[in-house]
Design a protein around this motif. Structure first.
Motif, PDB file in Angstrom:
ATOM      1  N   LEU A  55       0.810  -1.070   0.011  1.00 13.04           N
ATOM      2  CA  LEU A  55      -0.137  -0.103   0.004  1.00 13.04           C
ATOM      3  C   LEU A  55       0.896   1.276  -0.022  1.00 13.04           C
ATOM      4  O   LEU A  55       0.602   2.285  -0.669  1.00 13.04           O
ATOM      5  CB  LEU A  55      -0.903  -0.078   1.135  1.00 13.04           C
ATOM      6  CG  LEU A  55      -2.142  -0.788   1.101  1.00 13.04           C
ATOM      7  CD1 LEU A  55      -2.776  -1.057   2.484  1.00 13.04           C
ATOM      8  CD2 LEU A  55      -3.190  -0.161   0.055  1.00 13.04           C
ATOM      9  N   LEU A 176     -13.760  -9.836   3.759  1.00  8.54           N
ATOM     10  CA  LEU A 176     -14.179  -9.206   2.549  1.00  8.54           C
ATOM     11  C   LEU A 176     -15.020  -8.103   2.602  1.00  8.54           C
ATOM     12  O   LEU A 176     -14.866  -7.188   1.832  1.00  8.54           O
ATOM     13  CB  LEU A 176     -14.909 -10.392   1.544  1.00  8.54           C
ATOM     14  CG  LEU A 176     -14.455 -11.482   1.142  1.00  8.54           C
ATOM     15  CD1 LEU A 176     -15.456 -12.600   0.513  1.00  8.54           C
ATOM     16  CD2 LEU A 176     -13.406 -11.066  -0.281  1.00  8.54           C
ATOM     17  N   LYS A 179     -12.466  -5.481   3.068  1.00  2.00           N
ATOM     18  CA  LYS A 179     -11.809  -4.989   2.182  1.00  2.00           C
ATOM     19  C   LYS A 179     -12.615  -4.050   1.256  1.00  2.00           C
ATOM     20  O   LYS A 179     -12.018  -2.957   1.008  1.00  2.00           O
ATOM     21  CB  LYS A 179     -11.469  -6.239   1.273  1.00  2.00           C
ATOM     22  CG  LYS A 179     -10.581  -5.925   0.080  1.00  2.00           C
ATOM     23  CD  LYS A 179     -10.849  -7.029  -0.990  1.00  2.00           C
ATOM     24  CE  LYS A 179     -12.231  -7.133  -1.635  1.00  2.00           C
ATOM     25  NZ  LYS A 179     -12.068  -8.160  -2.679  1.00  2.00           N
ATOM     26  N   VAL A 183     -11.320  -0.292   0.395  1.00  2.00           N
ATOM     27  CA  VAL A 183     -11.145   0.124  -0.910  1.00  2.00           C
ATOM     28  C   VAL A 183     -12.035   1.405  -1.408  1.00  2.00           C
ATOM     29  O   VAL A 183     -11.664   2.175  -2.326  1.00  2.00           O
ATOM     30  CB  VAL A 183     -11.344  -1.157  -2.088  1.00  2.00           C
ATOM     31  CG1 VAL A 183     -11.371  -0.688  -3.321  1.00  2.00           C
ATOM     32  CG2 VAL A 183      -9.980  -2.102  -1.526  1.00  2.00           C
ATOM     33  N   LEU A 186     -10.634   4.380   0.002  1.00  2.00           N
ATOM     34  CA  LEU A 186      -9.583   4.607  -0.978  1.00  2.00           C
ATOM     35  C   LEU A 186     -10.061   5.252  -2.212  1.00  2.00           C
ATOM     36  O   LEU A 186      -9.504   6.352  -2.634  1.00  2.00           O
ATOM     37  CB  LEU A 186      -8.654   3.464  -1.124  1.00  2.00           C
ATOM     38  CG  LEU A 186      -7.507   3.024   0.006  1.00  2.00           C
ATOM     39  CD1 LEU A 186      -6.746   2.163  -0.397  1.00  2.00           C
ATOM     40  CD2 LEU A 186      -6.981   4.403   0.635  1.00  2.00           C
ATOM     41  N   LYS A 192     -10.172   7.631  -7.706  1.00  2.00           N
ATOM     42  CA  LYS A 192      -9.738   6.710  -8.805  1.00  2.00           C
ATOM     43  C   LYS A 192     -10.504   5.251  -8.548  1.00  2.00           C
ATOM     44  O   LYS A 192     -10.589   4.853  -7.277  1.00  2.00           O
ATOM     45  CB  LYS A 192      -8.352   6.534  -8.883  1.00  2.00           C
ATOM     46  CG  LYS A 192      -7.445   5.884  -7.812  1.00  2.00           C
ATOM     47  CD  LYS A 192      -6.209   5.726  -7.855  1.00  2.00           C
ATOM     48  CE  LYS A 192      -5.442   4.890  -7.082  1.00  2.00           C
ATOM     49  NZ  LYS A 192      -3.926   4.674  -7.292  1.00  2.00           N
ATOM     50  N   ILE A 194     -10.695   1.245  -8.000  1.00  2.00           N
ATOM     51  CA  ILE A 194      -9.714   0.363  -7.571  1.00  2.00           C
ATOM     52  C   ILE A 194     -10.015  -1.050  -8.014  1.00  2.00           C
ATOM     53  O   ILE A 194      -9.588  -1.887  -8.691  1.00  2.00           O
ATOM     54  CB  ILE A 194      -9.398   0.369  -6.328  1.00  2.00           C
ATOM     55  CG1 ILE A 194      -8.595   1.820  -6.033  1.00  2.00           C
ATOM     56  CG2 ILE A 194      -8.619  -0.738  -5.741  1.00  2.00           C
ATOM     57  CD1 ILE A 194      -8.162   2.191  -4.518  1.00  2.00           C
ATOM     58  N   ARG A 196     -12.904  -2.797 -10.068  1.00  2.00           N
ATOM     59  CA  ARG A 196     -13.686  -2.809 -11.053  1.00  2.00           C
ATOM     60  C   ARG A 196     -14.075  -4.111 -11.658  1.00  2.00           C
ATOM     61  O   ARG A 196     -13.422  -5.346 -11.494  1.00  2.00           O
ATOM     62  CB  ARG A 196     -13.080  -2.249 -12.232  1.00  2.00           C
ATOM     63  CG  ARG A 196     -12.595  -0.797 -12.114  1.00  2.00           C
ATOM     64  CD  ARG A 196     -11.264  -0.311 -12.725  1.00  2.00           C
ATOM     65  NE  ARG A 196     -10.239  -0.985 -12.195  1.00  2.00           N
ATOM     66  CZ  ARG A 196      -8.824  -0.778 -12.699  1.00  2.00           C
ATOM     67  NH1 ARG A 196      -8.738  -0.119 -13.460  1.00  2.00           N
ATOM     68  NH2 ARG A 196      -8.009  -1.473 -11.962  1.00  2.00           N
TER      69      ARG A 196
END
Lengths: 199, 168
Positions: A55, A176, A179, A183, A186, A192, A194, A196
């Motif tokens: 990261l 999960l 996560k 994400v 982020l 942006k 991450i 997709r």
């Protein structure tokens, strides 16, 4: 020094930093103290530091904080030379060293209960700012400097073994689920995509 | 491996979106390393263990990179814990670029490699990791692109096993 007291000092200072935790007591305590969307509770032994390095390299403009333990770092010592040579100036590693595998319920000593010194090992691997702190005042000083300055820091926090985390209600969050929350946070903060769906 | 094949591998990885590679070098595909290192569009990170290479690639993926790990197939055994505990448990797409020593198609197979190679596919299957076996350059670009797309769609590691012409 008790780990929970250290984490209590750290939690209110976390704003847009990314926090990656390893397993057991510190994961439970950090999840209890911090509801930060940028928490990634990896939760397995010997993996958090590697994930944190990835990261930090991928997001060099973002401060990454890794919360590790002595047993977990001892399981993944190969991280030390890699980390030293990459030398990401946005990464802070706190290793909470209670000299025991306390997650095993019947505690067994780690190597740091004997002759092993993780900060010395980190310096030997090439990490320049690798220090040991033994009281809350020293922890706070190192933490403040690490958060406010650039540069890789590896802070070994010598703590007493505490089983207080066993009285904390554990998070039911699926790794999960964590996560995806992490994400999506982020993605939002970095502007942006991450994850997709390309299938 | 012919230099042309190494170039095609790296170009295909780039075309498929790979921009971050962690690795521990090995013998069969080693020509790809300087090509990746010299490519400004790809970041190359040397690891001390394949277990570490997988966790760093996973972190980079969660930070927005499209990551691959280049390793010998012995690295599958070494990194199986990280592949499971991070790659599978957190559902992180990672392309595994694997020099497949000791498989039937390994042109440099020997006593030293065969026992180790014989267990690679069963171990991948045990870990629930899909793979494609590549033994020549036929449709190389398509197979690499398919593998990256599959890793993303499956949300987990996907292995490309290179043998045959790639092991010469």
């Amino acid at each position: 020094m008790i780990r929970y007291n250290c984490l209590e000092l750290l939690a209110p200072l976390v704003t847009d930093q990314i926090v990656v935790t390893s397993l057991s007591g510190q994961k439970i305590e950090w999840a209890h103290l911090s509801k930060h969307e940028g928490n990634l509770l990896v939760g397995t032994m010997g993996t958090a530091l590697g994930v944190g390095i990835g990261l930090a390299v991928a997001l060099p403009h973002r401060k990454v904080i890794v919360l590790e333990s002595d047993g977990s770092v001892l399981l993944s010592l190969f991280n030390l030379p890699t980390l030293a040579n990459l030398n990401p100036d946005n990464l802070i590693v706190f290793v909470f060293d209670n000299a025991s595998y306390s997650g095993t319920r019947i505690s067994e000593p780690t190597a740091t209960a004997g002759r092993t010194d993780l900060a010395t090992m980190a310096r030997g691997a090439g990490i320049e700012k690798a220090v040991t702190v033994r009281d809350l005042e020293s922890f706070q000083k190192e933490m403040t400097a690490a958060l406010s300055e650039n540069g890789l820091r590896f802070v070994v926090c010598k703590i007493e073994e505490s089983k207080d985390h066993r009285n904390i209600l554990r998070t039911d969050m699926d790794p999960l689920e964590n996560k995806y929350l992490f994400v999506r946070y982020l993605e939002k903060s970095e502007g942006k995509p991450i994850i997709r769906s390309r299938g | 491996m012919k230099e042309e094949l190494a170039k095609r591998i790296v170009e295909s990885l780039k075309d498929a979106g790979i921009n971050f590679v962690t690795y521990l070098p090995e013998t069969r595909l080693s020509q790809i390393v300087p090509l990746i290192r010299d490519d400004p569009g790809m970041e190359l990170i040397a690891a001390a263990s394949e277990q570490e290479a997988v966790t760093i690639a996973a972190g980079a993926t969660l930070g927005g990179k499209q990551a691959a790990v280049y390793m010998e197939n012995t690295g599958i055994y070494v990194s199986s814990y990280s592949l499971l505990a991070v790659g599978k448990q957190l559902g992180v797409p990672i392309l595994l670029i694997v020099g497949y020593l000791g498989g039937v198609g390994d042109q440099r197979n020997s006593f030293l490699y065969a026992t180790i190679g014989n267990h690679t596919i069963p171990v991948l299957q045990g870990l629930g990791i899909e793979h494609t076996l590549l033994e020549d350059g036929d449709r190389l670009e398509v197979k690499i692109g398919d593998a990256v797309r599959a890793a993303n769609a499956l949300r987990g590691p996907f292995a490309l096993l290179f043998a045959g012409e790639f092991s010469l």
